[in-house]
Design a protein around this motif. Structure first.
Motif, PDB file in Angstrom:
ATOM      1  N   VAL A  15      -9.413  -0.375  -0.909  1.00  0.00           N
ATOM      2  CA  VAL A  15     -10.232  -0.503   0.297  1.00  0.00           C
ATOM      3  C   VAL A  15      -9.448  -1.320   1.317  1.00  0.00           C
ATOM      4  CG1 VAL A  15     -12.428  -1.284   1.257  1.00  0.00           C
ATOM      5  CG2 VAL A  15     -12.327  -0.479  -1.117  1.00  0.00           C
ATOM      6  N   GLY A  16      -9.253  -0.737   2.498  1.00  0.00           N
ATOM      7  CA  GLY A  16      -8.379  -1.373   3.494  1.00  0.00           C
ATOM      8  C   GLY A  16      -6.985  -0.772   3.412  1.00  0.00           C
ATOM      9  N   ALA A  17      -6.926   0.431   2.818  1.00  0.00           N
ATOM     10  CA  ALA A  17      -5.655   1.164   2.772  1.00  0.00           C
ATOM     11  C   ALA A  17      -5.295   1.561   4.201  1.00  0.00           C
ATOM     12  CB  ALA A  17      -5.811   2.408   1.909  1.00  0.00           C
ATOM     13  N   SER A  18      -4.005   1.712   4.433  1.00  0.00           N
ATOM     14  CA  SER A  18      -3.566   2.039   5.783  1.00  0.00           C
ATOM     15  C   SER A  18      -2.405   3.016   5.714  1.00  0.00           C
ATOM     16  CB  SER A  18      -3.129   0.749   6.481  1.00  0.00           C
ATOM     17  OG  SER A  18      -2.474   1.027   7.687  1.00  0.00           O
TER      18      SER A  18
ATOM     19  N   VAL B  92      -0.483  -4.683   4.446  1.00  0.00           N
ATOM     20  CA  VAL B  92      -0.705  -5.004   3.034  1.00  0.00           C
ATOM     21  C   VAL B  92      -1.369  -3.832   2.289  1.00  0.00           C
ATOM     22  CG1 VAL B  92      -1.987  -6.529   1.484  1.00  0.00           C
ATOM     23  CG2 VAL B  92      -0.680  -7.506   3.364  1.00  0.00           C
TER      24      VAL B  92
ATOM     25  N   VAL C   5      -9.746   3.869   0.916  1.00  0.00           N
ATOM     26  CA  VAL C   5     -10.926   3.728   1.774  1.00  0.00           C
ATOM     27  C   VAL C   5     -10.463   3.169   3.103  1.00  0.00           C
ATOM     28  CG1 VAL C   5     -13.173   2.612   2.095  1.00  0.00           C
ATOM     29  CG2 VAL C   5     -12.484   3.361  -0.207  1.00  0.00           C
TER      30      VAL C   5
ATOM     31  N   SER D 298      -8.474  -5.036   0.349  1.00  0.00           N
ATOM     32  CA  SER D 298      -7.490  -5.554   1.286  1.00  0.00           C
ATOM     33  C   SER D 298      -7.983  -5.399   2.719  1.00  0.00           C
ATOM     34  CB  SER D 298      -6.152  -4.822   1.082  1.00  0.00           C
ATOM     35  OG  SER D 298      -5.205  -5.304   1.980  1.00  0.00           O
TER      36      SER D 298
ATOM     37  N   PRO E 267      -9.950  -7.653   6.027  1.00  0.00           N
ATOM     38  CA  PRO E 267     -10.074  -9.046   6.463  1.00  0.00           C
ATOM     39  C   PRO E 267     -11.277  -9.764   5.820  1.00  0.00           C
ATOM     40  CG  PRO E 267      -9.562  -7.630   8.321  1.00  0.00           C
ATOM     41  CD  PRO E 267      -9.812  -6.719   7.154  1.00  0.00           C
ATOM     42  N   ALA E 268     -11.147 -11.110   5.724  1.00  0.00           N
ATOM     43  CA  ALA E 268     -12.094 -11.925   4.951  1.00  0.00           C
ATOM     44  C   ALA E 268     -13.575 -11.652   5.294  1.00  0.00           C
ATOM     45  CB  ALA E 268     -11.763 -13.393   5.154  1.00  0.00           C
TER      46      ALA E 268
ATOM     47  N   ILE F 233      -7.317  -9.109  -2.634  1.00  0.00           N
ATOM     48  CA  ILE F 233      -6.044  -9.575  -2.077  1.00  0.00           C
ATOM     49  C   ILE F 233      -6.283 -10.589  -0.951  1.00  0.00           C
ATOM     50  CG2 ILE F 233      -3.970  -8.772  -0.851  1.00  0.00           C
ATOM     51  CD1 ILE F 233      -4.165  -7.530  -3.679  1.00  0.00           C
ATOM     52  N   THR F 234      -7.303 -10.341  -0.182  1.00  0.00           N
ATOM     53  CA  THR F 234      -7.584 -11.104   1.041  1.00  0.00           C
ATOM     54  C   THR F 234      -7.533 -12.621   0.877  1.00  0.00           C
ATOM     55  OG1 THR F 234      -9.101  -9.286   1.510  1.00  0.00           O
ATOM     56  CG2 THR F 234      -9.223 -11.212   2.977  1.00  0.00           C
ATOM     57  N   ALA F 235      -6.901 -13.264   1.851  1.00  0.00           N
ATOM     58  CA  ALA F 235      -6.891 -14.729   1.910  1.00  0.00           C
ATOM     59  C   ALA F 235      -7.960 -15.191   2.897  1.00  0.00           C
ATOM     60  CB  ALA F 235      -5.513 -15.191   2.352  1.00  0.00           C
TER      61      ALA F 235
ATOM     62  N   ASN G  41      -7.270 -14.073  -2.645  1.00  0.00           N
ATOM     63  CA  ASN G  41      -6.016 -14.742  -2.288  1.00  0.00           C
ATOM     64  C   ASN G  41      -4.935 -14.437  -3.328  1.00  0.00           C
ATOM     65  OD1 ASN G  41      -4.290 -16.393  -0.814  1.00  0.00           O
ATOM     66  ND2 ASN G  41      -4.974 -18.263  -1.850  1.00  0.00           N
TER      67      ASN G  41
ATOM     68  N   PHE H 103      -1.671 -11.465  -4.760  1.00  0.00           N
ATOM     69  CA  PHE H 103      -0.807 -10.346  -4.335  1.00  0.00           C
ATOM     70  C   PHE H 103      -1.028  -9.116  -5.197  1.00  0.00           C
ATOM     71  CE2 PHE H 103       1.889 -12.804  -7.270  1.00  0.00           C
ATOM     72  CZ  PHE H 103       2.342 -11.823  -8.139  1.00  0.00           C
TER      73      PHE H 103
ATOM     74  N   PHE I 116       1.455  -5.953  -3.274  1.00  0.00           N
ATOM     75  CA  PHE I 116       2.294  -5.716  -2.090  1.00  0.00           C
ATOM     76  C   PHE I 116       3.665  -6.362  -2.278  1.00  0.00           C
ATOM     77  CE2 PHE I 116      -0.352  -9.404  -0.939  1.00  0.00           C
ATOM     78  CZ  PHE I 116       0.583 -10.318  -0.452  1.00  0.00           C
TER      79      PHE I 116
HETATM   80  N1  COA Z   1     -13.320  -0.610   4.785  1.00  0.00           N
HETATM   81  C1  COA Z   1     -12.167   0.062   4.690  1.00  0.00           C
HETATM   82  N2  COA Z   1     -11.115  -0.148   5.493  1.00  0.00           N
HETATM   83  C2  COA Z   1     -11.258  -1.059   6.456  1.00  0.00           C
HETATM   84  C3  COA Z   1     -12.447  -1.779   6.636  1.00  0.00           C
HETATM   85  C4  COA Z   1     -13.513  -1.541   5.730  1.00  0.00           C
HETATM   86  N3  COA Z   1     -14.653  -2.193   5.834  1.00  0.00           N
HETATM   87  N4  COA Z   1     -12.265  -2.592   7.679  1.00  0.00           N
HETATM   88  C5  COA Z   1     -11.037  -2.400   8.128  1.00  0.00           C
HETATM   89  N5  COA Z   1     -10.424  -1.467   7.396  1.00  0.00           N
HETATM   90  C6  COA Z   1      -9.068  -0.950   7.511  1.00  0.00           C
HETATM   91  C7  COA Z   1      -8.451  -1.185   8.868  1.00  0.00           C
HETATM   92  O1  COA Z   1      -8.843  -0.193   9.789  1.00  0.00           O
HETATM   93  C8  COA Z   1      -6.972  -1.129   8.548  1.00  0.00           C
HETATM   94  O2  COA Z   1      -6.500   0.197   8.439  1.00  0.00           O
HETATM   95  P1  COA Z   1      -5.640   0.889   9.645  1.00  0.00           P
HETATM   96  O3  COA Z   1      -4.256   0.323   9.568  1.00  0.00           O
HETATM   97  O4  COA Z   1      -5.694   2.348   9.337  1.00  0.00           O
HETATM   98  O5  COA Z   1      -6.343   0.514  10.893  1.00  0.00           O
HETATM   99  C9  COA Z   1      -6.911  -1.734   7.167  1.00  0.00           C
HETATM  100  O6  COA Z   1      -8.246  -1.683   6.639  1.00  0.00           O
HETATM  101  C10 COA Z   1      -6.510  -3.198   7.179  1.00  0.00           C
HETATM  102  O7  COA Z   1      -7.285  -3.910   8.087  1.00  0.00           O
HETATM  103  P2  COA Z   1      -6.632  -4.802   9.235  1.00  0.00           P
HETATM  104  O8  COA Z   1      -7.746  -5.291  10.100  1.00  0.00           O
HETATM  105  O9  COA Z   1      -5.523  -4.084   9.889  1.00  0.00           O
HETATM  106  O10 COA Z   1      -6.138  -6.034   8.408  1.00  0.00           O
HETATM  107  P3  COA Z   1      -4.669  -6.427   7.969  1.00  0.00           P
HETATM  108  O11 COA Z   1      -4.033  -5.389   7.139  1.00  0.00           O
HETATM  109  O12 COA Z   1      -3.903  -6.951   9.117  1.00  0.00           O
HETATM  110  O13 COA Z   1      -5.038  -7.693   7.043  1.00  0.00           O
HETATM  111  C11 COA Z   1      -5.494  -8.563   4.892  1.00  0.00           C
HETATM  112  C12 COA Z   1      -5.915  -7.572   5.945  1.00  0.00           C
HETATM  113  C13 COA Z   1      -6.447  -8.501   3.762  1.00  0.00           C
HETATM  114  C14 COA Z   1      -4.083  -8.222   4.426  1.00  0.00           C
HETATM  115  C15 COA Z   1      -5.464  -9.996   5.535  1.00  0.00           C
HETATM  116  O14 COA Z   1      -6.739 -10.291   6.021  1.00  0.00           O
HETATM  117  C16 COA Z   1      -5.100 -11.057   4.548  1.00  0.00           C
HETATM  118  O15 COA Z   1      -5.933 -11.640   3.882  1.00  0.00           O
HETATM  119  N6  COA Z   1      -3.792 -11.348   4.449  1.00  0.00           N
HETATM  120  C17 COA Z   1      -3.280 -12.321   3.488  1.00  0.00           C
HETATM  121  C18 COA Z   1      -3.061 -11.689   2.140  1.00  0.00           C
HETATM  122  C19 COA Z   1      -2.419 -12.672   1.220  1.00  0.00           C
HETATM  123  O16 COA Z   1      -1.454 -13.330   1.585  1.00  0.00           O
HETATM  124  N7  COA Z   1      -2.930 -12.802  -0.014  1.00  0.00           N
HETATM  125  C20 COA Z   1      -2.439 -13.773  -0.963  1.00  0.00           C
HETATM  126  C21 COA Z   1      -1.104 -13.415  -1.466  1.00  0.00           C
HETATM  127  S1  COA Z   1      -0.560 -14.472  -2.708  1.00  0.00           S
END
Ligand code: COA
Length: 466
Positions: free
Chosen positions: A21-24, A30, A50, A79, A81-82, A103-105, A134, A136, A149
């Motif tokens: 979920v949050g695939a791109s 990520v 998704v 994956s 946002p929070a 995965i989300t932080a 939080n 990987f 990732f």
């Molecule tokens: N359902 C499905 N997909 C969704 C969604 C939902 N409710 N809401 C958004 N999306 C999609 C977005 O449209 C996007 O896809 P797109 O590229 O086709 O537009 C994708 O999900 C990602 O969302 P985006 O807003 O672009 O977020 P992002 O990829 O910049 O960041 C995380 C998301 C989770 C990676 C970021 O919030 C995060 O937590 N980063 C830190 C991760 C980390 O370091 N973890 C610990 C490691 S040790």
């Protein structure tokens, strides 16, 4: 943990169906890189994405939400946002998904404990287990699953690695592959809002694809200290567990508080807990994997007797290895006469059949093979440390091949064997070959000796705790 909960954890590693979920479509994001890694490793199950707009991502069918997926999902990777995670967890719970990796932080580690508690509360309502947030991600090589990732490729093997540090975990994915260290799994523990090293330990204790459990930890979750000791006391009687615990110093402990927010506690408490649980404590990353490699080379750790033998072509490294044996508690064999007589057949008159056995600098591969075979076959020999200094007329790769062959033919008893080869590029190649063939090998004698001494130490622990 009961069988039903254990089954849920199993789905984390061996799902038939995984959904991201949050695939791109963007592999630099990520969520995109996770899909890319799952596909690149030849995962055998079914994969879904998704995403609000895409209908296909890298050839994977994509749906606007989890509930639109026409399949029964085993593992959801989250994956987004929070602020969007809670809705995903609610939906996954309603669908009866057994486990999610988040995965989300942006939760407890950034002061949003409230948001994290809400996630856990929601998941509990449905019996959904959570890894993270939080993190990987998760790698499980027997299922060709790389839902992280991190780097694309991990070398398959028998060592599971649990890590509370994300960056270190990602770095070690590539480092272990380069060093020829094979892994069954890498698990990023993250905030441990639900699943932690205790639950995962229970899974790996039963996992037939894992021989050794290793972990990098900064702190055990609050209230889990007692279960940690109780559970690991049982696990270590089945499989070796090696821990690398950071924060030995006072300043290090303070650094932990600002990294994961764990209440690290005094290092003495951890030292005592590891001892009580039978966990081997490594001092650094190198030691962690050196020992793990030696332990993982044996199907069953069961050292017979107290007589290890050092076999070398160099007096100097033989002495270094002898010192290291004494300092690390590895008992060396007082050589019986029949063994000495057999060994003398494989060395020039100025060699030595004492321990270390010195084949001298003019030893050829067939001399090593003959002496190595005699040691593997002799009932008084508990294990062998083979040493080699690179010399012009014995190519290290040729020697490695011959050792592998002899080991295959004569080590039915499963005696621990380690090799140290000191030399240049060709030696590196030989070490890789040995590792790939299940003979743990090292570039300096002390590391080899300390590693086989750990095998001995663990075997003794097993016999004391039968
Ligand atoms: N359902 C499905 N997909 C969704 C969604 C939902 N409710 N809401 C958004 N999306 C999609 C977005 O449209 C996007 O896809 P797109 O590229 O086709 O537009 C994708 O999900 C990602 O969302 P985006 O807003 O672009 O977020 P992002 O990829 O910049 O960041 C995380 C998301 C989770 C990676 C970021 O919030 C995060 O937590 N980063 C830190 C991760 C980390 O370091 N973890 C610990 C490691 S040790």
């Amino acid at each position: 943990m009961d069988a039903r909960e254990l089954e849920k954890i199993k789905k984390l590693f061996q799902p038939e169906v995984i959904a991201v979920v949050g695939a791109s479509k963007d592999p630099k994001k990520v969520g995109g890189s996770i899909v890319k890694n799952i596909l690149a490793n030849g995962f055998k199950g079914r994969v879904y994405a998704v995403n609000p707009t895409a209908r296909e991502i890298m050839g994977v069918p994509s749906y606007p939400s989890l509930k639109d997926i026409p399949d029964k999902i085993d593992h959801v990777v989250v994956s987004v946002p929070a602020d969007k995670v809670l809705d995903v967890i609610e939906e996954a719970g309603k669908l009866g998904v057994p486990v999610a990796s988040i995965i989300t932080a942006g939760f407890k580690e950034t002061g949003r404990a409230d948001l994290e508690n809400k996630l856990v509360e929601t998941a509990r309502k449905y019996g959904l287990r959570i890894l993270g947030p939080n993190i990987f991600g998760v790698v499980y090589t027997p299922a060709n699953l790389n839902a992280t990732f991190g780097p694309e490729k991990v070398l398959p093997g028998k060592i599971a690695f649990l890590t509370q540090s994300g960056a270190l975990g990602i770095a070690l994915m590539a480092w272990t592959a380069m060093e020829g260290i094979g892994l069954s799994s890498i698990v990023s523990l993250g905030n441990m809002s639900d699943l932690d090293m205790v639950d995962l330990g229970e899974f790996f204790a039963e996992d037939p694809n894992t021989r050794v459990i290793t972990m990098y930890i900064e702190g055990i979750a609050t209230g889990r200290g007692k279960s940690f000791i109780e559970v690991y006391k049982k696990i270590t009687k089945k499989k070796p567990v090696i821990a690398l615990k950071a924060g030995r110093s006072e300043r290090g402990t303070k650094a932990i508080a600002s990294h994961t927010g764990s209440l690290a506690g005094s290092d003495n408490v951890y030292e005592a807990a590891f001892k009580q649980a039978g966990i081997l404590r490594a001092n650094d990353v190198q030691e962690l994997f050196d020992w793990a490699k030696a332990l993982a080379s044996l199907e069953k750790v069961d050292v017979k007797g107290e007589g290890f033998v050092i076999l070398t072509n160099g007096g100097g490294i033989g002495v270094m290895a002898t010192d290291a044996s004494v300092f690390s508690g590895l008992p060396l064999l007082d050589m019986p006469e029949d063994l000495k007589a057999e060994l003398r057949k494989h060395m020039p008159w100025f060699g030595s059949a004492a321990n270390p056995v010195d084949l001298t600098g003019q030893a050829k591969a067939e001399n090593y093979a003959g002496a190595f075979q005699a040691l593997l076959k002799h009932p008084s020999v508990s294990g062998v440390v083979v040493l080699y200094c690179e010399v012009a007329f014995l190519d290290p790769v040729e020697l490695a091949k011959s050792l592998i062959e002899t080991h295959k033919q004569y080590n039915g008893a499963g005696k621990p064997v380690v090799v140290a080869m000191v030399g240049g590029e060709r030696t590196r190649e030989a070490l890789k070959l040995l590792d790939a063939n299940g003979i743990p090998s090292y570039p300096i004698p002390e590391r080899a000796v300390k590693s086989i001494a750990t095998v001995y130490r663990y075997s003794q622990y097993l016999s004391r705790n039968q």
